[in-house]
Scaffold this active site. Structure first.
Site, PDB file in Angstrom:
ATOM      1  N   CYS A   1     -24.020  72.088  48.923  1.00 33.87           N
ATOM      2  CA  CYS A   1     -23.970  73.075  47.836  1.00 33.87           C
ATOM      3  C   CYS A   1     -23.858  74.491  48.390  1.00 33.87           C
ATOM      4  O   CYS A   1     -23.328  75.383  47.733  1.00 33.87           O
ATOM      5  CB  CYS A   1     -25.195  72.943  46.934  1.00 33.87           C
ATOM      6  SG  CYS A   1     -26.769  73.003  47.820  1.00 33.87           S
TER       7      CYS A   1
ATOM      8  N   HIS B   1     -31.488  74.230  46.711  1.00 33.79           N
ATOM      9  CA  HIS B   1     -30.146  74.031  46.169  1.00 33.79           C
ATOM     10  C   HIS B   1     -29.502  75.389  45.923  1.00 33.79           C
ATOM     11  O   HIS B   1     -30.187  76.364  45.614  1.00 33.79           O
ATOM     12  CB  HIS B   1     -30.252  73.247  44.852  1.00 33.79           C
ATOM     13  CG  HIS B   1     -28.934  72.985  44.188  1.00 33.79           C
ATOM     14  ND1 HIS B   1     -27.953  72.212  44.767  1.00 33.79           N
ATOM     15  CD2 HIS B   1     -28.434  73.387  42.995  1.00 33.79           C
ATOM     16  CE1 HIS B   1     -26.910  72.153  43.962  1.00 33.79           C
ATOM     17  NE2 HIS B   1     -27.178  72.867  42.885  1.00 33.79           N
TER      18      HIS B   1
END
Length: 996
Positions: free
Chosen positions: A454, A827
């Site tokens: 990510c 994330h």
């Protein structure tokens, strides 16, 4: 005597009168009696019991039978013979069309009086055959329960040997056909009792003969996995599973999941129907069997089955949490389904619309069960927030619903996620993800997460949304010998033209992978960005050009043209320059060094420090549409850069600050004028910039991006161990170091240094401070005489006489957010919008391009939220509020775009001349062909997937009405239970919605 009894029973006397007369007859029957009279009385009592049209008549028949069976055993044994019983079982009793339903009750009643008789074994043998035949005829639940009661009371009548196994299998098939005749509460309770009686018989047989268990379970699986039955088997089959010993579970599941003769469709059908069993009340261990089979499928990597079943059933399982009687089992299954479905947010997001209503319902219930379930549900939700961060817009209502509930710590969350994942090998699930039917409604394309990538996806999307950079990359010529830039061009082209909802950046990842990064581990997106830009710059710098040179404006001087031709694309787009100056505090000698940068790394000031003149945006609630107008006499940032973090020395003259300015937000021009007038007043002696500071200054405890930039640009005192070696003094001296920006980049990249090393824990910790982000930023750039002259000619904002700085305006275009508390985990996702200059049609080329509307550069430009494969519409309000709602989600890397007309506009004009800002870049032939072929391939894949999915879905039990569970609960103030059978699936008696 039989005539007398019949006359009494059939008479119209009141029941109490009849009862007295009957009592006399029964007392007389206890006396010795001839055989013929006994037969007559047995025939009459049999008739009353089997065909009596009232309960009273049947009770009379029962009493007489019991008296004669007890006091006249020989006559009763002679009457209750094999031939008579065979006739009853095969032909029934009573007139044709009105056969008695009480034959099995009658036989059970009579058996107790012949147990010691010589004919008992013959009768038992007959019944063993007849009950098997009866079960094969699929009797009703009531008749099946009567058979079970008979056999439980008289186990000698249970079929033996090979017939016993057949009997168990046929009994299970009977249960599969059970349907409840009515949905009334009494009928439902009776139905449940009947089912439990039948399954109880199976339990008794299995206890006595354990070898019958596995063949019985095989028959059960055959039934629930069948795709040929038009009607789904009854959920009453759940009652069978609860009696299977748990010690057999591992072996049973292992055999099922490794049986090659079971197709995927059959397995999917079976597990789908088993999941429906969570609706069955009072069942024990059903959730354990469901979870065990799900785990077994994961062990043999049957991920397609798990994905389809989870997505089709999870909402229905979730709806059962509304009902206390099935809540515990449903919650166990839900927990495993969600915690194991870690490759995609899809399953969790299906539940988001329903969570607030369920939480409200459980709070209203106010029971121990509801309280416990709420706490477990909140823990589960926070696990999902942790695993699938980056959806603030979707999560806000859910977070609001559970805000008062306990929040698990990160160790607990990691433990739950770690022990339930289907597989530790993320790439094993790559082929199943994303399960997206079509492109996002935004028209933008997502990037597939290849296993903690990510960080790269967020950076790529931010670079892609930097439209000037994107157009320049897409316009590069073919055959440019720059492999990394070529791969970026292909990636951008697919993001621009692909029909897929998300594409895999695998090729670009392998080419741009920093060699020190650990595969599969989370990385620092800022570190990746620096490495990527450096690689791209170095490739071009060494002569391997990958794009066609921009046509330079005829207004450029040869020196300027040469300057821009010698710049790489990375330098043109992201390159800036700063000068670092060090002043010896003894001799006041100043040494300076100029260096290039592609991003500014902004440290956080110590908590007790205050940077002079720091400013922040106004509260989000007060932000309206912005009209940014350059004032007639712009407030410029002037004077010496020597500002102290500490108190100035006595001999130093006071110096005005060099400030980073955040443009104010006004609701209208009139309101703006009024606001300025009231805040500043007409005091000509007061500095306008100072007055603006007073009204726009951030709260003491908060930080803003201008605060961090001002801190970055403020001097640093070099003392003690950090003393500076002054060449003039030829010794170490106290000194001050300051950085000055001398050339503003086209795209300004700001990295907020949130990760610092903690020597106590020996780990990098994260600074979670909320930092307000201005949508428009003024940056002070030191102007050289040549640059000042150029700016004056072009009418740009500049300082007054004697000023060394000019203001450059930047518009926010991307924010990369890190969710988590460590750089090694968490994330990344990003917010982005496209900021471009609008050159009105017919505007002379010798003028500075002005925005078509300043308002357009602010809030009218659409924001997007990029989170791996998911792309959605967003807003600046969401960007501003994300940390307020989710404290671990903090802005990390910011992209600002320089607004035309504020500094040198050579690059803007060159881009406009080349037609790159608004014209669609023309891709070279090979790239267009590759995109076209991939789009055709995607359509073919969609067709194939649709066919396969249709086969899977058609195999699943139909349960389209799961939402009725929510609708039933909605606005139902008096609901404290009640029966709600059969909300969908398998007909009205399958009890998909059975609750109390």
């Amino acid at each position: 005597m039989d005539k007398i009894l019949e006359a009494v029973v059939m008479s119209s006397y009141p029941n109490n009168v009849k009862q007295g007369l009957v009592r006399r007859v029964i007392e007389a029957a206890k006396q010795p009696m001839d055989s013929e009279q006994c037969w007559s009385m047995l025939e009459l009592s049999t008739k009353l019991y089997l065909t009596g049209d009232t309960k009273y008549k049947r009770e009379i028949g029962k009493e007489v039978l019991e008296v004669y069976g007890h006091y006249h055993p020989e006559e009763f044994e002679e009457f209750f013979n094999v031939r008579f019983l065979l006739s009853l079982l095969q032909e029934g009793y009573g007139p044709l069309g009105k056969r008695s339903h009480y034959v099995l009750d009658y036989i059970q009643l009579g058996l107790q009086f012949i147990l010691e008789s010589p004919s008992a074994n013959s009768i038992f043998s007959l019944l063993r055959i007849e009950v098997l035949r009866k079960v094969c005829e699929r009797p009703s639940p009531r008749q099946c329960a009567k058979i079970s009661r008979l056999l439980i009371q008289h186990p000698q009548c249970i079929p033996g040997g090979k017939h016993q196994l057949l009997f168990c299998q046929q009994l299970i098939r009977c249960i599969a056909h059970f349907q409840c005749a009515s949905q009334g509460e009494e009928d439902v309770m009776e139905f449940l009792e009947q089912v439990n009686k039948v399954s109880g018989l199976l339990q008794r047989i299995w206890r006595a003969q354990t070898s019958a268990i596995l063949p019985s379970l095989k028959e059960l699986f055959t039934i629930i996995s069948s795709t040929e039955e038009q009607e789904a088997p009854s959920n009453a089959l759940a009652s069978v599973v609860q009696f299977v010993p748990l010690e057999l579970m591992d072996g049973v599941i292992r055999n099922l999941t490794n049986d090659d003769s079971i197709t995927d469709v059959q397995m999917m059908t079976a597990i789908g129907r088993m999941i429906d069993w969570v609706s069955w009340p009072l069942g024990k261990n059903i959730d354990k069997w469901i979870i065990a089979l799900l785990k077994g499928l994961a062990a043999v990597k049957k991920f397609s089955i798990l994905i389809e079943v989870t997505l089709s059933k999870i909402e229905k399982v979730f709806s059962k949490l509304l009902y206390p009687i099935v809540r515990e089992g449903a919650l166990s299954v839900l927990q495993y389904m969600l915690l194991s479905f870690q490759h995609s947010h899809e399953a969790f997001h299906l539940l988001l619309p329903h969570i607030p209503r369920l939480v409200a319902s459980l709070k209203k219930e106010d029971s121990n069960s509801a309280t416990s379930s709420l706490e477990q549900l909140a823990e589960l939700i926070h696990c999902m927030f942790f695993r699938f961060s980056g959806f603030p817009d979707l999560y806000e209502p859910v977070l609001e619903a559970v805000k008062a509930l306990p929040v698990p710590n990160e160790d607990r969350i990691k433990h739950l996620l770690g022990q339930n994942a289907w597989t530790s090998q993320k790439n094993e699930l790559a082929c199943f993800y994303p399960r997206l039917a079509s492109k996002s409604e935004t028209g933008k394309i997502g990037l597939i997460n290849l296993g903690n990538t990510c960080y790269m996806n967020s950076i790529i999307q931010s670079l892609f949304m930097a439209s000037d950079f994107r157009h320049s990359v897409l316009n590069l010529t073919e055959g440019n010998s720059q492999p990394l830039m070529t791969k970026l061009q292909w990636l951008f082209a697919f993001l621009e033209h692909s029909q897929r909802p998300a594409i895999s950046p695998e090729s670009f990842l392998s080419a741009s992978w920093p060699p020190w990064f650990t595969p599969g581990a989370q990385q620092d997106c800022s570190e990746y960005l620096k490495y990527l830009l450096d690689r791209l710059h170095e490739e071009e710098k060494t002569g391997k050009r990958i794009y066609q040179k921009l046509k330079e404006s005829s207004l450029m001087s040869q020196a300027v043209e040469h300057h821009y031709l010698n710049k790489t694309l990375i330098e043109k787009m992201f390159g800036g320059k700063m000068t670092t100056k060090i002043r010896c505090l003894k001799c006041m000698n100043v040494s300076s060094r100029e260096e290039a940068f592609t991003d500014l790394s902004l440290a956080f000031p110590p908590p007790d420090s205050h940077v002079p003149g720091s400013m922040s945006v106004l509260p989000v609630e007060e932000i309206g549409p912005q009209f940014i107008e350059p004032p007639e006499n712009p407030s410029q940032l002037t004077g010496s850069p020597w500002i102290r973090r500490k108190a100035p020395m006595a001999e130093d003259p006071p110096a005005p600050p060099v400030l980073v300015e955040t443009l104010g937000f006004q609701e209208s021009r009139e309101a703006a004028s009024s606001s300025r007038g009231s805040a500043v007043g007409m005091d000509a002696a007061k500095d306008p910039l100072s007055a603006f500071e007073e009204q726009a200054c951030a709260p003491k405890d908060s930080r803003s991006v201008p605060d961090l930039i001002n801190y970055f640009l403020s001097p640093e005192r070099l003392t003690a161990e950090n003393k500076y070696h002054c060449e003039k003094c030829a010794s170490l001296q106290d000194a001050e170091k300051v950085a000055e920006l001398t050339e503003g980049p086209h795209y300004l990249i700001l990295t907020l240094l949130r990760f610092s090393f903690d020597p106590r824990t020996m780990k990098r910790k994260k600074i979670l401070d909320n930092v307000s982000i201005p949508v428009v930023l003024k940056l002070p750039i030191l102007a050289t005489p040549e640059k000042t002259e150029e700016v004056c000619q072009r009418g740009k904002d500049r300082a007054g006489p004697g000023s060394g700085f000019m203001s450059v305006v930047y518009d926010l275009c991307s924010v990369v957010v890190h969710s988590g508390i460590s750089s090694e985990s968490g994330h990344y996702y990003c917010y982005s919008r496209e900021c471009t200059d609008t050159l009105p049609h017919g505007q002379p080329r010798d003028r500075v391009p002005k925005p078509a509307s300043d308002k357009q550069l602010d809030f009218e430009i659409q924001w997007y939220l990029f989170n791996d494969t998911r792309v959605s519409f967003s807003s600046f309000e969401s960007v501003s509020n994300v940390t307020s709602f989710f404290p671990k989600d903090t802005a990390y890397v910011l992209f600002y775009r320089q607004r035309a007309g504020r500094q040198s506009c050579l690059l803007h004009e060159a881009l406009a001349e080349a037609g790159h800002l608004h014209g669609e870049p023309s891709l070279h032939k090979d790239l267009m062909e590759a995109i076209s072929k991939d789009n055709i391939l995607y359509l073919q894949e969609q067709e194939k997937e649709a066919r396969n999915r249709a086969a899977y879905i058609s195999a699943l039990p139909k349960s389209p009405l799961w939402w009725r569970d929510f609708d039933r609960d909605k606005d139902d103030d008096n609901s404290s239970g009640g029966c709600s059978p059969a909300a969908g699936g398998g007909g009205s008696g399958s009890f998909h919605g059975l609750v109390f």
